[in-house]
Write a protein that holds these residues in place. Structure first.
Motif, PDB file in Angstrom:
ATOM      1  N   TRP A 124       0.983  -1.173  -0.065  1.00 20.14           N
ATOM      2  CA  TRP A 124       0.048   0.142   0.141  1.00 20.14           C
ATOM      3  C   TRP A 124       0.856   1.152   0.068  1.00 20.14           C
ATOM      4  O   TRP A 124       0.592   2.290  -0.516  1.00 20.14           O
ATOM      5  CB  TRP A 124      -0.867  -0.114   1.184  1.00 20.14           C
ATOM      6  N   ASN A 125       2.029   1.314   0.670  1.00 16.67           N
ATOM      7  CA  ASN A 125       2.892   2.271   0.479  1.00 16.67           C
ATOM      8  C   ASN A 125       3.651   2.628  -0.653  1.00 16.67           C
ATOM      9  O   ASN A 125       3.873   3.731  -1.062  1.00 16.67           O
ATOM     10  CB  ASN A 125       4.082   2.130   1.631  1.00 16.67           C
ATOM     11  N   ASP A 126       3.455   1.764  -1.688  1.00 20.80           N
ATOM     12  CA  ASP A 126       3.588   1.947  -3.168  1.00 20.80           C
ATOM     13  C   ASP A 126       2.973   2.516  -3.901  1.00 20.80           C
ATOM     14  O   ASP A 126       3.343   3.326  -4.656  1.00 20.80           O
ATOM     15  CB  ASP A 126       4.168   0.664  -3.806  1.00 20.80           C
ATOM     16  N   ILE A 127       1.634   2.591  -3.497  1.00 15.18           N
ATOM     17  CA  ILE A 127       0.590   2.946  -4.501  1.00 15.18           C
ATOM     18  C   ILE A 127      -0.665   3.773  -3.742  1.00 15.18           C
ATOM     19  O   ILE A 127      -1.516   4.045  -4.395  1.00 15.18           O
ATOM     20  CB  ILE A 127      -0.400   1.642  -5.194  1.00 15.18           C
ATOM     21  N   SER A 128      -0.676   4.217  -2.531  1.00 15.78           N
ATOM     22  CA  SER A 128      -1.773   4.536  -1.886  1.00 15.78           C
ATOM     23  C   SER A 128      -2.369   5.986  -2.396  1.00 15.78           C
ATOM     24  O   SER A 128      -3.392   6.058  -2.399  1.00 15.78           O
ATOM     25  CB  SER A 128      -1.631   4.679  -0.421  1.00 15.78           C
ATOM     26  N   ALA A 129      -1.267   6.572  -2.941  1.00 19.58           N
ATOM     27  CA  ALA A 129      -1.382   8.059  -3.304  1.00 19.58           C
ATOM     28  C   ALA A 129      -2.261   7.989  -4.532  1.00 19.58           C
ATOM     29  O   ALA A 129      -3.009   9.015  -4.642  1.00 19.58           O
ATOM     30  CB  ALA A 129      -0.270   8.795  -3.676  1.00 19.58           C
ATOM     31  N   PHE A 130      -2.674   6.970  -5.424  1.00 21.10           N
ATOM     32  CA  PHE A 130      -2.916   6.836  -6.686  1.00 21.10           C
ATOM     33  C   PHE A 130      -4.503   6.637  -6.596  1.00 21.10           C
ATOM     34  O   PHE A 130      -5.269   6.820  -7.482  1.00 21.10           O
ATOM     35  CB  PHE A 130      -2.561   5.788  -7.596  1.00 21.10           C
ATOM     36  N   LYS A 131      -5.108   6.199  -5.199  1.00 20.29           N
ATOM     37  CA  LYS A 131      -6.453   5.909  -5.129  1.00 20.29           C
ATOM     38  C   LYS A 131      -7.407   6.949  -5.802  1.00 20.29           C
ATOM     39  O   LYS A 131      -8.390   6.454  -6.353  1.00 20.29           O
ATOM     40  CB  LYS A 131      -6.552   5.309  -3.710  1.00 20.29           C
ATOM     41  N   PRO A 132      -7.282   8.036  -5.327  1.00 20.08           N
ATOM     42  CA  PRO A 132      -8.193   8.945  -5.430  1.00 20.08           C
ATOM     43  C   PRO A 132      -8.433   8.957  -7.332  1.00 20.08           C
ATOM     44  O   PRO A 132      -9.567   9.137  -7.774  1.00 20.08           O
ATOM     45  CB  PRO A 132      -7.718  10.177  -5.196  1.00 20.08           C
ATOM     46  N   LEU A 133      -7.218   9.147  -8.084  1.00 24.17           N
ATOM     47  CA  LEU A 133      -7.182   8.876  -9.347  1.00 24.17           C
ATOM     48  C   LEU A 133      -7.786   7.784 -10.189  1.00 24.17           C
ATOM     49  O   LEU A 133      -8.523   7.766 -11.144  1.00 24.17           O
ATOM     50  CB  LEU A 133      -5.663   9.430  -9.976  1.00 24.17           C
TER      51      LEU A 133
ATOM     52  N   ASP B 209     -14.842   6.285 -12.142  1.00 21.03           N
ATOM     53  CA  ASP B 209     -16.252   7.080 -12.387  1.00 21.03           C
ATOM     54  C   ASP B 209     -16.708   7.518 -13.816  1.00 21.03           C
ATOM     55  O   ASP B 209     -17.635   7.675 -14.340  1.00 21.03           O
ATOM     56  CB  ASP B 209     -16.434   8.082 -11.298  1.00 21.03           C
ATOM     57  N   GLU B 210     -15.458   8.119 -14.386  1.00 20.87           N
ATOM     58  CA  GLU B 210     -15.645   8.987 -15.666  1.00 20.87           C
ATOM     59  C   GLU B 210     -15.858   7.980 -16.556  1.00 20.87           C
ATOM     60  O   GLU B 210     -16.547   7.934 -17.610  1.00 20.87           O
ATOM     61  CB  GLU B 210     -14.519   9.850 -15.772  1.00 20.87           C
ATOM     62  N   SER B 211     -14.959   6.744 -16.930  1.00 21.61           N
ATOM     63  CA  SER B 211     -14.773   5.952 -18.059  1.00 21.61           C
ATOM     64  C   SER B 211     -16.290   5.136 -17.731  1.00 21.61           C
ATOM     65  O   SER B 211     -16.671   5.087 -18.944  1.00 21.61           O
ATOM     66  CB  SER B 211     -13.778   4.992 -17.819  1.00 21.61           C
TER      67      SER B 211
ATOM     68  N   TRP C 246      -6.937  -5.639  -9.532  1.00 20.71           N
ATOM     69  CA  TRP C 246      -6.611  -4.077  -9.016  1.00 20.71           C
ATOM     70  C   TRP C 246      -7.673  -3.451  -8.579  1.00 20.71           C
ATOM     71  O   TRP C 246      -7.642  -2.486  -7.674  1.00 20.71           O
ATOM     72  CB  TRP C 246      -6.062  -3.494 -10.273  1.00 20.71           C
ATOM     73  N   LEU C 247      -9.040  -3.773  -8.726  1.00 18.26           N
ATOM     74  CA  LEU C 247     -10.117  -3.240  -8.177  1.00 18.26           C
ATOM     75  C   LEU C 247     -10.245  -3.340  -6.543  1.00 18.26           C
ATOM     76  O   LEU C 247     -10.435  -2.486  -5.764  1.00 18.26           O
ATOM     77  CB  LEU C 247     -11.423  -3.547  -8.651  1.00 18.26           C
ATOM     78  N   THR C 248      -9.906  -4.704  -6.295  1.00 16.31           N
ATOM     79  CA  THR C 248      -9.697  -4.841  -4.808  1.00 16.31           C
ATOM     80  C   THR C 248      -8.409  -4.396  -4.157  1.00 16.31           C
ATOM     81  O   THR C 248      -8.513  -3.990  -3.067  1.00 16.31           O
ATOM     82  CB  THR C 248      -9.576  -6.474  -4.739  1.00 16.31           C
ATOM     83  N   THR C 249      -7.394  -4.452  -4.893  1.00 12.48           N
ATOM     84  CA  THR C 249      -6.005  -3.745  -4.519  1.00 12.48           C
ATOM     85  C   THR C 249      -6.233  -2.395  -4.112  1.00 12.48           C
ATOM     86  O   THR C 249      -5.708  -2.032  -2.925  1.00 12.48           O
ATOM     87  CB  THR C 249      -4.945  -3.862  -5.411  1.00 12.48           C
ATOM     88  N   TYR C 250      -6.941  -1.493  -4.759  1.00 14.54           N
ATOM     89  CA  TYR C 250      -7.107  -0.160  -4.590  1.00 14.54           C
ATOM     90  C   TYR C 250      -8.216   0.061  -3.670  1.00 14.54           C
ATOM     91  O   TYR C 250      -8.383   0.939  -3.149  1.00 14.54           O
ATOM     92  CB  TYR C 250      -7.212   0.437  -5.839  1.00 14.54           C
ATOM     93  N   GLY C 251      -9.294  -0.984  -3.183  1.00 15.41           N
ATOM     94  CA  GLY C 251     -10.372  -0.734  -2.743  1.00 15.41           C
ATOM     95  C   GLY C 251     -11.429   0.505  -3.397  1.00 15.41           C
ATOM     96  O   GLY C 251     -12.040   1.165  -2.618  1.00 15.41           O
ATOM     97  N   VAL C 252     -11.623   0.184  -4.783  1.00 10.03           N
ATOM     98  CA  VAL C 252     -12.394   1.238  -5.018  1.00 10.03           C
ATOM     99  C   VAL C 252     -13.599   0.478  -5.699  1.00 10.03           C
ATOM    100  O   VAL C 252     -13.871  -0.420  -5.463  1.00 10.03           O
ATOM    101  CB  VAL C 252     -11.579   1.629  -6.492  1.00 10.03           C
ATOM    102  N   SER C 253     -14.552   1.305  -5.819  1.00 11.42           N
ATOM    103  CA  SER C 253     -15.813   0.929  -6.334  1.00 11.42           C
ATOM    104  C   SER C 253     -16.424   1.024  -7.886  1.00 11.42           C
ATOM    105  O   SER C 253     -15.685   1.799  -8.438  1.00 11.42           O
ATOM    106  CB  SER C 253     -17.021   1.788  -5.439  1.00 11.42           C
ATOM    107  N   GLY C 254     -16.989   0.131  -8.275  1.00  9.47           N
ATOM    108  CA  GLY C 254     -17.204   0.262  -9.827  1.00  9.47           C
ATOM    109  C   GLY C 254     -16.128  -0.607 -10.611  1.00  9.47           C
ATOM    110  O   GLY C 254     -15.067  -1.129 -10.066  1.00  9.47           O
ATOM    111  N   SER C 255     -16.103  -0.365 -11.961  1.00 10.65           N
ATOM    112  CA  SER C 255     -15.167  -0.796 -13.046  1.00 10.65           C
ATOM    113  C   SER C 255     -15.326   0.037 -14.025  1.00 10.65           C
ATOM    114  O   SER C 255     -16.241   0.746 -14.367  1.00 10.65           O
ATOM    115  CB  SER C 255     -15.501  -2.277 -13.116  1.00 10.65           C
ATOM    116  N   ALA C 256     -14.151  -0.230 -15.052  1.00  7.62           N
ATOM    117  CA  ALA C 256     -14.318   0.489 -16.215  1.00  7.62           C
ATOM    118  C   ALA C 256     -13.572  -0.282 -17.343  1.00  7.62           C
ATOM    119  O   ALA C 256     -12.476  -0.620 -17.645  1.00  7.62           O
ATOM    120  CB  ALA C 256     -13.524   1.893 -16.332  1.00  7.62           C
TER     121      ALA C 256
END
Length: 303
Positions: free
Chosen positions: A204-213, A219-221, A250-260
């Motif tokens: 998570w310390n390698d990629i945490s900053a990217f989650k909002p993007l 969301d946009e796609s 990667w959806l699980t890795t980032y803990g994001v909702s939805g997909s593109a």
């Protein structure tokens, strides 16, 4: 498209010839997705001036977004133990001294200069809307600056990263808004960081900053009726995949909702794989895909 170039003395020597080869192909626009040097060489002032001279030799409009090697990683002892924020300011002063205008052949672009981020730009060509954003490896500069005695991100680091990401995401929103308003065919987002590097398992310390993007891209796609192309450098090996498609780990890795499912990612060759450049073609209306691309080998190889 090029990126992670030139790396080391042999590529520096070859780079002017590579510029000539790309110029001979007469591209409408040339993009560099960051890293103008390798990660183990010094971040001294004359190097940046030399690279800018080469960038301005491009006969097409030339658009560059910074990578981590030219500022974030300059804290390393073998890079000169610079303060990365000082190097970031210097990089901007060299490459973005005329904000809103490209390097190479001058072309106007919509710049975020008024917000303090002249490198973040939007443009539109042939029904394709582009967002060029400054998002870099090293967890977008939240990795510690070990060369100057840090073991965690400094408050200044964290504040800079937060502000830069907060500016980059609206640039992505702008591209999608323009595409919807003008019924354009596709959106392309360009950045340095490989947020989905397949060559290792990140912490998570390698990629945490990217989650909002990542969430913004989903969301946009997901609400855009057309293909989305994400182009990056950073990991140096040509790759194409769909990291945010339904079922992707990667959806699980980032803990994001939805997909593109309509987002396709392309990584350009770089570092020791700098043997080619990536040529994108805008296809005629009615074609199966708005864009196609091919790797074009350099006629003159480094070394």
């Amino acid at each position: 498209m090029i990126g992670d170039v030139p790396y080391g003395a042999a590529q520096i020597a070859a780079f002017p010839t590579w510029v000539d080869e790309i110029n001979a192909a007469k591209p409408a626009v040339t993009f560099h997705v960051g890293d103008i040097k390798n990660g183990s060489t010094r971040c001294d002032d004359p190097y940046y001036a030399m690279i800018k001279t080469q960038f301005n030799r491009f006969t097409s409009p030339f658009i560059y977004t910074p990578g981590d090697n030219e500022w974030t990683d300059c804290h390393r002892a073998n890079n000169g133990s610079y303060n990365p924020l000082e190097r970031l300011a210097y990089d901007r002063s060299v490459f973005f001294s005329n904000p809103g205008t490209t390097l190479g052949a001058p072309m106007k672009v919509a710049s975020q200069a008024n917000a303090g981020f002249p490198e973040n730009v939007n443009l539109r060509k042939q029904g394709i809307d582009f967002a060029v954003i400054h998002v870099v490896g090293s967890n977008d500069d939240l990795q510690p600056w070990t060369g100057i005695g840090q073991t965690t991100a400094t408050p200044q680091q964290a504040a800079e990263e937060k502000a830069r990401m907060a500016n980059a995401i609206p640039v992505v929103h702008n591209a999608f808004a323009d595409a919807r308003r003008k019924n354009d065919r596709a959106v392309m987002v360009l950045l340095q960081a490989d947020m989905f590097d397949p060559s290792y398992t990140p912490t998570w310390n390698d990629i945490s900053a990217f989650k909002p993007l990542v969430q913004a891209l989903i969301d946009e796609s997901a609400t855009f009726d057309g293909p989305v192309y994400l182009v990056n450098g950073d990991s140096h090996v040509y790759n194409t995949d769909k990291p945010l498609a339904t079922g992707s780990s990667w959806l699980t890795t980032y803990g994001v909702s939805g997909s593109a499912d309509n987002l396709q990612r392309i990584t350009v060759d770089g570092s020791s794989n700098n043997k080619d450049w990536l040529k994108f073609t805008v296809n005629r209306p009615g074609a199966a895909e708005p864009l196609s691309w091919e790797r074009v080998p350099y006629q003159h190889q480094a070394g």
